[in-house]
Design an enzyme around this catalytic site. Structure first.
Site, short mmCIF file in Angstrom:
data_model
loop_
_atom_site.label_atom_id
_atom_site.label_comp_id
_atom_site.label_asym_id
_atom_site.label_seq_id
_atom_site.Cartn_x
_atom_site.Cartn_y
_atom_site.Cartn_z
N ALA A 1 34.43 -15.45 52.90
CA ALA A 1 34.81 -14.88 54.21
C ALA A 1 35.35 -15.91 55.22
O ALA A 1 35.61 -15.56 56.37
CB ALA A 1 33.69 -14.06 54.85
N ALA A 2 35.55 -17.16 54.78
CA ALA A 2 36.13 -18.16 55.69
C ALA A 2 37.54 -17.73 56.09
O ALA A 2 37.90 -17.77 57.28
CB ALA A 2 36.17 -19.53 55.02
N GLY A 3 38.32 -17.30 55.12
CA GLY A 3 39.69 -16.86 55.40
C GLY A 3 39.69 -15.63 56.30
O GLY A 3 40.53 -15.51 57.21
N ASP A 4 38.77 -14.71 56.07
CA ASP A 4 38.70 -13.49 56.89
C ASP A 4 38.31 -13.83 58.33
O ASP A 4 38.81 -13.24 59.28
CB ASP A 4 37.69 -12.50 56.29
CG ASP A 4 38.10 -12.06 54.89
OD1 ASP A 4 39.32 -11.98 54.62
OD2 ASP A 4 37.21 -11.83 54.05
#
Ligand code: ATP
Length: 319
Positions: free
Chosen positions: A267-270
């Protein structure tokens, strides 16, 4: 008169993640006992809606967010669909645009995590996500007209292309995170105001080798290809290296990742997409400032285990 809050509408996937942990993956015909199992709420669309909602409000005052965050998509009339919808509402996402398809199933991602190698094997069953069709968006974007549409590629590609067309006609900005990556016809790029790609996606969409992204010249070349297709703002997320940004005819640069103790990068990209989107609709947009804020928000996520639950709330961000 109360001023209207900016509206971010995420149009995309809603999946339940069914995760099973095993010491090793069973051979064909073999039965093994797994170490553990859990279900979680996921889907790139839902994750990015959750990121926009959490990063724009505090846990204890959901109604007071700085943006009105809406989810558009489809779930099935099953227990998974019900828990997806309540999970989104619990963090302040407006779910009135999520259709519940009678008799259909909610999308499921079956994830096998092999503990010895750390490798994931993922099987995606799109189910209701594949009932989000181009004709639903042919005349107009869902009401109320958003200030920004956020999309990924876990709903049918023709639907995404139709939305790009309609948004362009209506003069609405679109952020596209083309994950999982598939080629997008060049004529649609002018409708993408903000393109957020990781290294794999950048390489696949431009035909460049991933190794090109190791140098500043290579990054500039890759961004230049996207600008050449007509996209104004290009963001290449580089994991532990940070983010390269480029705004056509304006500025570009590399914002290094924050040095933190990494626990889980899920979820880093999200989180990056959510924080950047809020900067886009927040007024006085400056790409460098937006990238710095989003990079800091993503650095919090990587220090925590899990997907949606690891995304920080607004009050957890430092100024
Ligand atoms: P995912 O699909 O897991 O959400 P992604 O591949 O789309 O991730 P990444 O490029 O891995 O995205 O990471 C997005 C952003 O998160 C990075 O640009 C950076 O800001 C932050 N980030 C990722 N990894 C690290 C790290 N090791 N240390 C600090 N920040 C990180």
């Amino acid at each position: 008169m109360a001023t209207r809050k900016p509206i971010i509408t995420t149009i995309g996937s809603l999946n339940v993640d069914v995760v099973v942990y095993t010491p090793r993956v069973p051979e064909g015909g073999e039965t093994l006992t797994a170490s553990s199992f859990h279900t979680g709420l996921g889907g790139k669309g839902a994750n990015q809606a959750v990121a926009c909602a959490k990063l724009s409000r505090s846990r204890d005052s959901l109604a007071d967010g700085t943006a009105d965050v809406r989810m558009v998509g489809a779930v099935g009339s099953d227990v998974y669909g019900t828990s997806m919808l309540s999970g989104l509402r619990d963090v302040g996402v407006d779910t009135s645009g999520v259709a519940v398809r009678e008799g259909a199933k909610t999308g499921v991602a079956t994830i096998i995590v092999e503990e010895t190698s750390g490798q994931n094997r993922i099987l995606l069953s799109p189910e209701a996500n594949h009932t989000v069709l181009p004709e639903h968006f042919a005349t107009a974007l869902p009401e109320p007209t958003p200030d920004l549409v956020v999309m990924q590629l876990e709903i049918p590609l023709p639907t995404v292309l139709q939305i790009l067309d309609t948004a362009r006609r209506q003069g609405v900005q679109v952020l596209l995170n083309p994950a999982p990556a598939v080629k997008i016809p060049a004529e649609y790029y002018p409708g993408i105001t903000h393109l957020v790609v990781n290294e794999t996606e950048a390489a696949l969409l431009t035909g460049c080798a991933e190794s090109e992204l190791d140098t500043p010249e290579g990054l500039a070349r890759v961004a230049g290809i996207f600008h050449g297709y007509g996209t104004r703002n290009v963001l290449v997320t580089l994991g532990g290296r940070g983010v390269y940004y480029s705004s056509s005819g304006n500025k570009s640069g590399l914002v290094p990742a924050q040095k933190v103790k990494v626990v889980d990068t899920t979820a880093a990209g999200d989180t990056f997409v959510g924080a950047y989107s809020l900067a886009v609709v927040g007024g006085d947009f400056d790409i460098e400032k937006a990238v710095k804020v989003a990079n800091s928000a993503a650095a919090i996520t990587v220090q925590r285990r899990g997907a949606q639950e690891s995304i920080p709330w607004l009050n957890e961000l430092s100024n």
